[in-house]
Design an enzyme around this catalytic site. Structure first.
Site, PDB file in Angstrom:
ATOM      1  N   CYS A  48       0.857  -1.177   0.000  1.00 19.77           N
ATOM      2  CA  CYS A  48       0.000   0.000   0.000  1.00 19.77           C
ATOM      3  C   CYS A  48       0.895   1.228   0.000  1.00 19.77           C
ATOM      4  O   CYS A  48       2.068   1.152   0.347  1.00 19.77           O
ATOM      5  CB  CYS A  48      -0.864   0.044   1.261  1.00 19.77           C
ATOM      6  N   GLY A  58       0.076  -0.034  -5.103  1.00 20.47           N
ATOM      7  CA  GLY A  58      -1.247  -0.649  -4.986  1.00 20.47           C
ATOM      8  C   GLY A  58      -2.207  -0.054  -5.986  1.00 20.47           C
ATOM      9  O   GLY A  58      -2.272   1.171  -6.123  1.00 20.47           O
ATOM     10  N   GLY A  72       1.149  -1.982   5.650  1.00 21.98           N
ATOM     11  CA  GLY A  72       1.776  -3.024   6.455  1.00 21.98           C
ATOM     12  C   GLY A  72       0.804  -4.150   6.717  1.00 21.98           C
ATOM     13  O   GLY A  72      -0.208  -4.292   6.019  1.00 21.98           O
ATOM     14  N   CYS A 105      12.391  -3.601   5.723  1.00 25.03           N
ATOM     15  CA  CYS A 105      12.183  -4.599   4.665  1.00 25.03           C
ATOM     16  C   CYS A 105      13.128  -4.323   3.507  1.00 25.03           C
ATOM     17  O   CYS A 105      12.939  -3.363   2.754  1.00 25.03           O
ATOM     18  CB  CYS A 105      10.738  -4.536   4.173  1.00 25.03           C
ATOM     19  N   TYR A 142      12.573  -4.512  -4.936  1.00 25.45           N
ATOM     20  CA  TYR A 142      11.449  -4.520  -5.880  1.00 25.45           C
ATOM     21  C   TYR A 142      10.413  -3.411  -5.677  1.00 25.45           C
ATOM     22  O   TYR A 142       9.999  -2.764  -6.634  1.00 25.45           O
ATOM     23  CB  TYR A 142      10.731  -5.877  -5.797  1.00 25.45           C
ATOM     24  N   ASP A 147      16.801 -10.232 -13.531  1.00 28.48           N
ATOM     25  CA  ASP A 147      15.481  -9.986 -12.930  1.00 28.48           C
ATOM     26  C   ASP A 147      15.691  -9.657 -11.453  1.00 28.48           C
ATOM     27  O   ASP A 147      16.705 -10.036 -10.866  1.00 28.48           O
ATOM     28  CB  ASP A 147      14.580 -11.224 -13.086  1.00 28.48           C
ATOM     29  N   ASP A 148      14.710  -8.934 -10.864  1.00 29.72           N
ATOM     30  CA  ASP A 148      14.873  -8.564  -9.454  1.00 29.72           C
ATOM     31  C   ASP A 148      14.718  -9.758  -8.537  1.00 29.72           C
ATOM     32  O   ASP A 148      15.367  -9.864  -7.511  1.00 29.72           O
ATOM     33  CB  ASP A 148      13.878  -7.455  -9.078  1.00 29.72           C
ATOM     34  N   CYS A 151       5.985 -13.848   3.575  1.00 30.09           N
ATOM     35  CA  CYS A 151       6.123 -12.611   4.348  1.00 30.09           C
ATOM     36  C   CYS A 151       4.870 -12.419   5.188  1.00 30.09           C
ATOM     37  O   CYS A 151       3.766 -12.523   4.676  1.00 30.09           O
ATOM     38  CB  CYS A 151       6.287 -11.420   3.401  1.00 30.09           C
ATOM     39  N   CYS A 204      15.095  -6.573   7.646  1.00 29.93           N
ATOM     40  CA  CYS A 204      14.392  -7.845   7.668  1.00 29.93           C
ATOM     41  C   CYS A 204      14.815  -8.610   6.410  1.00 29.93           C
ATOM     42  O   CYS A 204      14.812  -8.068   5.308  1.00 29.93           O
ATOM     43  CB  CYS A 204      12.879  -7.636   7.656  1.00 29.93           C
ATOM     44  N   CYS A 252      12.177 -13.502   4.271  1.00 31.43           N
ATOM     45  CA  CYS A 252      11.709 -14.311   3.137  1.00 31.43           C
ATOM     46  C   CYS A 252      12.843 -15.116   2.516  1.00 31.43           C
ATOM     47  O   CYS A 252      12.601 -16.049   1.760  1.00 31.43           O
ATOM     48  CB  CYS A 252      10.965 -13.464   2.107  1.00 31.43           C
TER      49      CYS A 252
HETATM   50 FE1  SF4 Z   1      10.366  -7.663   3.403  1.00 33.29          FE
HETATM   51 FE2  SF4 Z   1      10.829 -10.268   3.044  1.00 33.29          FE
HETATM   52 FE3  SF4 Z   1      10.855  -9.212   5.503  1.00 33.29          FE
HETATM   53 FE4  SF4 Z   1       8.548  -9.407   4.168  1.00 33.29          FE
HETATM   54  S1  SF4 Z   1       9.818 -11.111   4.905  1.00 33.29           S
HETATM   55  S2  SF4 Z   1       9.268  -7.633   5.368  1.00 33.29           S
HETATM   56  S3  SF4 Z   1       9.233  -9.021   2.054  1.00 33.29           S
HETATM   57  S4  SF4 Z   1      12.274  -8.750   3.799  1.00 33.29           S
END
Ligand code: SF4
Length: 480
Positions: free
Chosen positions: A8, A34, A111, A247, A253, A356-357, A393, A445, A448
């Protein structure tokens, strides 16, 4: 059809006579975050006026002539939405306007709250009625609780009940309050217009859109109030007690290349990731080409580092829109082809390095590789600017479930290479990616890829998230 979806975008401005118009332009610049719904709420000092609708910003406000004029008040907040929690329908569009014992409030959220389901169960058991299926509504119920409204800082008290990722805007009839979760997972920045009006946005590109200057980021755990006295700040968690968890996928991306995110430019980080990819996975080839748009900056970096020429082997159409709405598989395949067209004269007979990303399910990537082969590519060397995505995620990005993630299902890079049909395959390492961003590695973070969630994902959250994924699959199937 879409492998990973934006989350968002939010924007707020206080003290500007054209607040709604400026919010409209700012939302346009955040449209990449979004496209399902958009909305603006404005305050005239006594009342809040709100308008939301389904679709992109231009559609929502074009189909409603005169709405922007009617929303013209000195303060406004806006939202563009992709549903990470709650289905795609008009009731879930934001800003979310409510009235409780302290008056009106409109809320806009970027979020995902991982304890929303738990809190909602609790409140429903006490007879609370919810109007939507999104996680944001629980915040208003917490604000309305009689034992919360009497606290010295009711909003700070409420925010301490939330777990997960949240960059939030609250529009009250006389002021705007904005807050960011203690980990600072989603971005949120503060700006100022030339005439001195403060604004807050998910990304600095929204500030650029209205000629506002970037002042600083809203700090993790901070609440900023914008009112007739100007700007004031307070913290609802003690600063320095939580290690941030920004993140890093925002850099890979989600965010626009022109934006400053977590203190640095997105394009610069992506170019560095391309250079790092070239160091980690060199290969002899004729040209480097991106999968546009998000692979473009990394491809520039790869070409610069390797000395191999850069060219555009794919051209992306920005006008095709939401391809998954096409009625049949054949039509959807054609729609994807239209979205990304191969430039035959660029790729024919060439040894290509395709950047690619990221790769999520792998099905879309496989389709792109097939179209390059059909156009006569001699060799295809795939390079990916983030490590293999193995975990979902829970903080507001709509990745598929464990079972749908390619790298979770196929553990070996060689098997993934065969599945995609490329000659060689190389992912940037996690350490390599982290070295391209400027903050200390543990301030991001990376769950993922690493599976290490900064905010513990307990059994309740897992149950909630499973339900969430089921809801999303149902919604998407319904649309397909
Ligand atoms: Fe970002 Fe991946 Fe953490 Fe989700 S899990 S907040 S996409 S780094």
């Amino acid at each position: 059809m879409t492998e990973k979806k934006e989350e968002c975008g939010i924007f707020a401005i206080y003290g500007d006579p054209d607040a709604a118009q400026k919010t409209y332009f700012a939302l346009h610049s955040l449209q990449h975050r979004g496209q399902e719904s958009a909305g603006i709420a404005s305050g005239d000092g006594e009342l809040i006026h709100c308008f939301t609708g389904m679709g992109q910003v231009s559609r929502v406000f074009r189909s409603s002539r005169g709405v922007l004029e009617r929303l013209e008040n000195p303060m406004a907040i806006g939202h563009v939405r992709y549903s990470t929690t709650g289905s795609s329908n008009p009731t879930n569009a934001q800003p979310f306007l409510s009235e409780f014992s302290r008056g009106q409030v409109a809320v806009a959220h970027n979020g995902n709250l991982i304890n929303a389901s738990l809190l909602r169960d609790e409140y429903e058991a006490y007879g609370h009625i919810f109007k939507t299926s999104n996680d944001t509504e629980i915040i208003v119920h917490l604000m309305a609780k009689p034992t919360h409204v009497t606290k010295p800082d009711p909003l700070g008290h409420v925010l301490n009940h939330l777990q997960g990722a949240y960059s939030l805007l609250f529009l009250f009839p006389d002021r705007i309050e904005t807050a960011r979760d203690p980990y600072g997972i989603r971005p949120l920045c503060l700006g100022k217009t030339k005439s001195g009006a403060y604004c807050v946005a998910s990304e600095t590109c929204a500030l650029d859109a209205i000629n506002a200057d970037y002042v600083r980021d809203v700090e993790p755990g901070e609440i900023i109030t914008l009112d007739k006295d100007g700007l004031s700040s307070r913290f609802f968690v003690t600063p320095g007690t939580v290690t941030p968890g920004h993140c890093i996928f925002e850099h890979v991306y989600f965010s626009k290349q022109s934006s400053m995110i977590f203190g640095e430019n997105v394009h610069d980080v992506r170019v560095r990731s391309g250079r790092q990819l070239a160091i980690e996975h060199p290969v002899d080839a004729d040209l480097v080409m991106p999968v546009p748009d998000s692979g473009t900056s990394a491809a520039i970096g790869y070409a610069n580092e390797s000395g191999i020429p850069f060219d555009m082997g794919f051209v992306r159409s920005h006008y095709i829109g939401r391809t998954f709405l096409s009625p049949s598989q054949t039509m959807r395949d054609l729609a994807v082809k239209l979205k990304l067209t191969v430039v035959k004269s660029v790729v024919e007979g060439k040894r290509l390095i395709v950047i690619d990303d990221s790769i999520v399910r792998g099905t879309t990537t496989k389709g792109k590789i097939k179209s390059l082969r059909e156009a006569g590519a001699k060799e295809i060397h795939m390079r990916v600017a983030c490590p293999p995505i193995k975990h979902p995620c829970f903080y507001g990005v709509d990745f598929p479930t464990h079972e749908e993630l390619l790298a979770n299902q196929i553990d070996s890079i060689e098997e993934i290479r065969k599945f995609l049909g490329v000659d060689t395959l190389g992912y940037i390492s996690l350490e390599g990616l982290l070295s391209c961003a400027s903050l200390p590695s543990d301030h991001y973070c990376t769950a993922c890829w690493s599976g290490k969630y900064k905010i513990p994902v307990n059994k309740v959250v897992n149950k909630f998230s499973m339900e969430r994924h089921q809801t999303q699959l149902f919604d998407q199937n319904e649309m397909e």
